[in-house]
Design a protein around this motif. Sequence first.
Motif, PDB file in Angstrom:
ATOM      1  N   PRO A 123       0.803  -1.227   0.000  1.00  0.00           N
ATOM      2  CA  PRO A 123       0.000   0.000   0.000  1.00  0.00           C
ATOM      3  C   PRO A 123       0.837   1.279   0.000  1.00  0.00           C
ATOM      4  O   PRO A 123       0.486   2.248  -0.680  1.00  0.00           O
ATOM      5  N   VAL A 124       1.941   1.296   0.755  1.00  0.00           N
ATOM      6  CA  VAL A 124       2.801   2.487   0.786  1.00  0.00           C
ATOM      7  C   VAL A 124       3.403   2.735  -0.589  1.00  0.00           C
ATOM      8  O   VAL A 124       3.398   3.870  -1.099  1.00  0.00           O
ATOM      9  N   GLN A 125       3.930   1.686  -1.219  1.00  0.00           N
ATOM     10  CA  GLN A 125       4.547   1.836  -2.528  1.00  0.00           C
ATOM     11  C   GLN A 125       3.535   2.278  -3.577  1.00  0.00           C
ATOM     12  O   GLN A 125       3.838   3.128  -4.420  1.00  0.00           O
ATOM     13  N   ILE A 126       2.343   1.722  -3.537  1.00  0.00           N
ATOM     14  CA  ILE A 126       1.314   2.075  -4.519  1.00  0.00           C
ATOM     15  C   ILE A 126       0.870   3.521  -4.335  1.00  0.00           C
ATOM     16  O   ILE A 126       0.684   4.258  -5.315  1.00  0.00           O
ATOM     17  N   PHE A 127       0.698   3.943  -3.089  1.00  0.00           N
ATOM     18  CA  PHE A 127       0.314   5.331  -2.818  1.00  0.00           C
ATOM     19  C   PHE A 127       1.367   6.300  -3.369  1.00  0.00           C
ATOM     20  O   PHE A 127       1.029   7.300  -4.038  1.00  0.00           O
ATOM     21  N   LEU A 128       2.626   6.016  -3.120  1.00  0.00           N
ATOM     22  CA  LEU A 128       3.693   6.885  -3.615  1.00  0.00           C
ATOM     23  C   LEU A 128       3.767   6.857  -5.138  1.00  0.00           C
ATOM     24  O   LEU A 128       4.004   7.895  -5.777  1.00  0.00           O
ATOM     25  N   TYR A 129       3.565   5.686  -5.728  1.00  0.00           N
ATOM     26  CA  TYR A 129       3.609   5.569  -7.184  1.00  0.00           C
ATOM     27  C   TYR A 129       2.507   6.406  -7.825  1.00  0.00           C
ATOM     28  O   TYR A 129       2.766   7.209  -8.730  1.00  0.00           O
ATOM     29  N   LEU A 146      -4.921  13.501  -4.974  1.00  0.00           N
ATOM     30  CA  LEU A 146      -5.768  12.562  -4.234  1.00  0.00           C
ATOM     31  C   LEU A 146      -6.810  11.919  -5.142  1.00  0.00           C
ATOM     32  O   LEU A 146      -7.144  10.740  -4.960  1.00  0.00           O
ATOM     33  N   LYS A 147      -7.315  12.656  -6.117  1.00  0.00           N
ATOM     34  CA  LYS A 147      -8.274  12.082  -7.063  1.00  0.00           C
ATOM     35  C   LYS A 147      -7.631  10.960  -7.865  1.00  0.00           C
ATOM     36  O   LYS A 147      -8.239   9.909  -8.105  1.00  0.00           O
ATOM     37  N   THR A 148      -6.383  11.175  -8.287  1.00  0.00           N
ATOM     38  CA  THR A 148      -5.663  10.136  -9.026  1.00  0.00           C
ATOM     39  C   THR A 148      -5.444   8.903  -8.160  1.00  0.00           C
ATOM     40  O   THR A 148      -5.634   7.767  -8.608  1.00  0.00           O
ATOM     41  N   VAL A 149      -5.050   9.128  -6.913  1.00  0.00           N
ATOM     42  CA  VAL A 149      -4.819   8.011  -5.992  1.00  0.00           C
ATOM     43  C   VAL A 149      -6.119   7.251  -5.752  1.00  0.00           C
ATOM     44  O   VAL A 149      -6.154   6.012  -5.810  1.00  0.00           O
ATOM     45  N   ASN A 150      -7.208   7.974  -5.485  1.00  0.00           N
ATOM     46  CA  ASN A 150      -8.492   7.320  -5.218  1.00  0.00           C
ATOM     47  C   ASN A 150      -8.992   6.531  -6.420  1.00  0.00           C
ATOM     48  O   ASN A 150      -9.595   5.460  -6.273  1.00  0.00           O
ATOM     49  N   ALA A 151      -8.734   7.048  -7.623  1.00  0.00           N
ATOM     50  CA  ALA A 151      -9.220   6.382  -8.833  1.00  0.00           C
ATOM     51  C   ALA A 151      -8.452   5.096  -9.129  1.00  0.00           C
ATOM     52  O   ALA A 151      -9.023   4.138  -9.659  1.00  0.00           O
ATOM     53  N   GLY A 152      -7.172   5.062  -8.779  1.00  0.00           N
ATOM     54  CA  GLY A 152      -6.364   3.914  -9.184  1.00  0.00           C
ATOM     55  C   GLY A 152      -5.949   2.965  -8.086  1.00  0.00           C
ATOM     56  O   GLY A 152      -5.539   1.828  -8.363  1.00  0.00           O
ATOM     57  N   PHE A 153      -6.049   3.407  -6.826  1.00  0.00           N
ATOM     58  CA  PHE A 153      -5.498   2.606  -5.733  1.00  0.00           C
ATOM     59  C   PHE A 153      -6.141   1.226  -5.639  1.00  0.00           C
ATOM     60  O   PHE A 153      -5.442   0.208  -5.531  1.00  0.00           O
ATOM     61  N   GLY A 154      -7.467   1.172  -5.677  1.00  0.00           N
ATOM     62  CA  GLY A 154      -8.155  -0.112  -5.518  1.00  0.00           C
ATOM     63  C   GLY A 154      -7.776  -1.118  -6.597  1.00  0.00           C
ATOM     64  O   GLY A 154      -7.531  -2.294  -6.311  1.00  0.00           O
ATOM     65  N   PHE A 189       8.981  -4.605 -13.128  1.00  0.00           N
ATOM     66  CA  PHE A 189       9.102  -3.948 -14.433  1.00  0.00           C
ATOM     67  C   PHE A 189       7.983  -4.407 -15.368  1.00  0.00           C
ATOM     68  O   PHE A 189       7.335  -3.594 -16.036  1.00  0.00           O
ATOM     69  N   LEU A 190       7.723  -5.714 -15.402  1.00  0.00           N
ATOM     70  CA  LEU A 190       6.648  -6.236 -16.246  1.00  0.00           C
ATOM     71  C   LEU A 190       5.288  -5.713 -15.793  1.00  0.00           C
ATOM     72  O   LEU A 190       4.476  -5.253 -16.618  1.00  0.00           O
ATOM     73  N   THR A 191       5.039  -5.779 -14.478  1.00  0.00           N
ATOM     74  CA  THR A 191       3.757  -5.304 -13.959  1.00  0.00           C
ATOM     75  C   THR A 191       3.589  -3.802 -14.196  1.00  0.00           C
ATOM     76  O   THR A 191       2.514  -3.343 -14.608  1.00  0.00           O
ATOM     77  N   GLY A 192       4.642  -3.035 -13.944  1.00  0.00           N
ATOM     78  CA  GLY A 192       4.580  -1.589 -14.160  1.00  0.00           C
ATOM     79  C   GLY A 192       4.353  -1.224 -15.606  1.00  0.00           C
ATOM     80  O   GLY A 192       3.614  -0.281 -15.916  1.00  0.00           O
ATOM     81  N   THR A 193       4.987  -1.964 -16.511  1.00  0.00           N
ATOM     82  CA  THR A 193       4.782  -1.700 -17.937  1.00  0.00           C
ATOM     83  C   THR A 193       3.337  -1.971 -18.326  1.00  0.00           C
ATOM     84  O   THR A 193       2.727  -1.212 -19.100  1.00  0.00           O
ATOM     85  N   TYR A 194       2.760  -3.029 -17.774  1.00  0.00           N
ATOM     86  CA  TYR A 194       1.353  -3.345 -18.045  1.00  0.00           C
ATOM     87  C   TYR A 194       0.440  -2.213 -17.586  1.00  0.00           C
ATOM     88  O   TYR A 194      -0.423  -1.740 -18.345  1.00  0.00           O
ATOM     89  N   PHE A 195       0.615  -1.762 -16.345  1.00  0.00           N
ATOM     90  CA  PHE A 195      -0.230  -0.688 -15.813  1.00  0.00           C
ATOM     91  C   PHE A 195      -0.028   0.605 -16.599  1.00  0.00           C
ATOM     92  O   PHE A 195      -0.988   1.313 -16.920  1.00  0.00           O
ATOM     93  N   ASN A 196       1.218   0.927 -16.892  1.00  0.00           N
ATOM     94  CA  ASN A 196       1.518   2.163 -17.613  1.00  0.00           C
ATOM     95  C   ASN A 196       0.881   2.140 -18.999  1.00  0.00           C
ATOM     96  O   ASN A 196       0.301   3.129 -19.453  1.00  0.00           O
ATOM     97  N   THR A 197       0.979   0.996 -19.675  1.00  0.00           N
ATOM     98  CA  THR A 197       0.373   0.869 -20.998  1.00  0.00           C
ATOM     99  C   THR A 197      -1.144   1.006 -20.931  1.00  0.00           C
ATOM    100  O   THR A 197      -1.765   1.700 -21.749  1.00  0.00           O
ATOM    101  N   LYS A 198      -1.745   0.373 -19.942  1.00  0.00           N
ATOM    102  CA  LYS A 198      -3.204   0.434 -19.793  1.00  0.00           C
ATOM    103  C   LYS A 198      -3.669   1.854 -19.513  1.00  0.00           C
ATOM    104  O   LYS A 198      -4.662   2.319 -20.089  1.00  0.00           O
ATOM    105  N   ILE A 199      -2.951   2.563 -18.659  1.00  0.00           N
ATOM    106  CA  ILE A 199      -3.303   3.946 -18.336  1.00  0.00           C
ATOM    107  C   ILE A 199      -3.207   4.829 -19.576  1.00  0.00           C
ATOM    108  O   ILE A 199      -4.080   5.664 -19.837  1.00  0.00           O
ATOM    109  N   LYS A 200      -2.153   4.635 -20.363  1.00  0.00           N
ATOM    110  CA  LYS A 200      -1.982   5.438 -21.581  1.00  0.00           C
ATOM    111  C   LYS A 200      -3.101   5.150 -22.586  1.00  0.00           C
ATOM    112  O   LYS A 200      -3.614   6.075 -23.243  1.00  0.00           O
TER     113      LYS A 200
END
Length: 221
Positions: A123-129, A146-154, A189-200
């Motif tokens: 949770p700490v790492q995700i909040f900071l990310y 905070l809106k960005t965090v609330n939208a993506g944290f779950g 790295f793989l997981t982050g690339t997946y999330f980053n691609t999906k967000i874009k």
Amino acid sequence: MTTAVQPRQLNPLLATYLRHLSTHPLRTKALTTAFLQFVQEILASHLAGTPPPRVPKDASPLTRALARAHVSSKAVKMAIYGALVSAPVAHALVNALQRAFSGRTGLAARAGMILASQLVVAPVQIFLYLSSMAVINGAKSLDEVLKTVNAGFGKVIRISWMTGPLYTIFAQQFLPPEMWVPFFNFMQFLTGTYFNTKIKKMRLEAEAKDKEEKDGEPKTE
């Protein structure tokens, strides 16, 4: 009986990396994370089909080539985030987790480490990310962050809870401790690339929808 992996049995580059990781852990992790975040941003931009950043008409051939490759200021900011935020925080949290379970073995200790990792560290790492991504993407107020965090944290924490324990169990069962950091770096790295691609992709779809509404041209089937 298991035996420790000896440096001479490893690829020379990997052996050098592990030596630096042992002697200069924070610096090595910071440089590694910066590089991976830089590459992750570029790779996600290509996978998502993001248009390359615009450059002036009189831009040099090098500038144009970098733009086509998606080597942008955002990739540099991601590298800075990796070196100055992600790596130091992860280093401190993981060290604290390892100290908490130092000398404890067995199934209960392994399960406890996984639970602590997922309920405290993740949770700490995700909040900071998410907070850092909001700032990098142009958020100018605490409310926007905070809106960005609330939208993506779950969404992100659910993926972490599904994949994180699997990564940890695999490392505990099949990898020597000195290989854990490279392994987790690769999986993140793989997981982050997946999330980053999906967000874009979601951002591109939202922009296309907004353009359609402004032009008064509803999408036809």
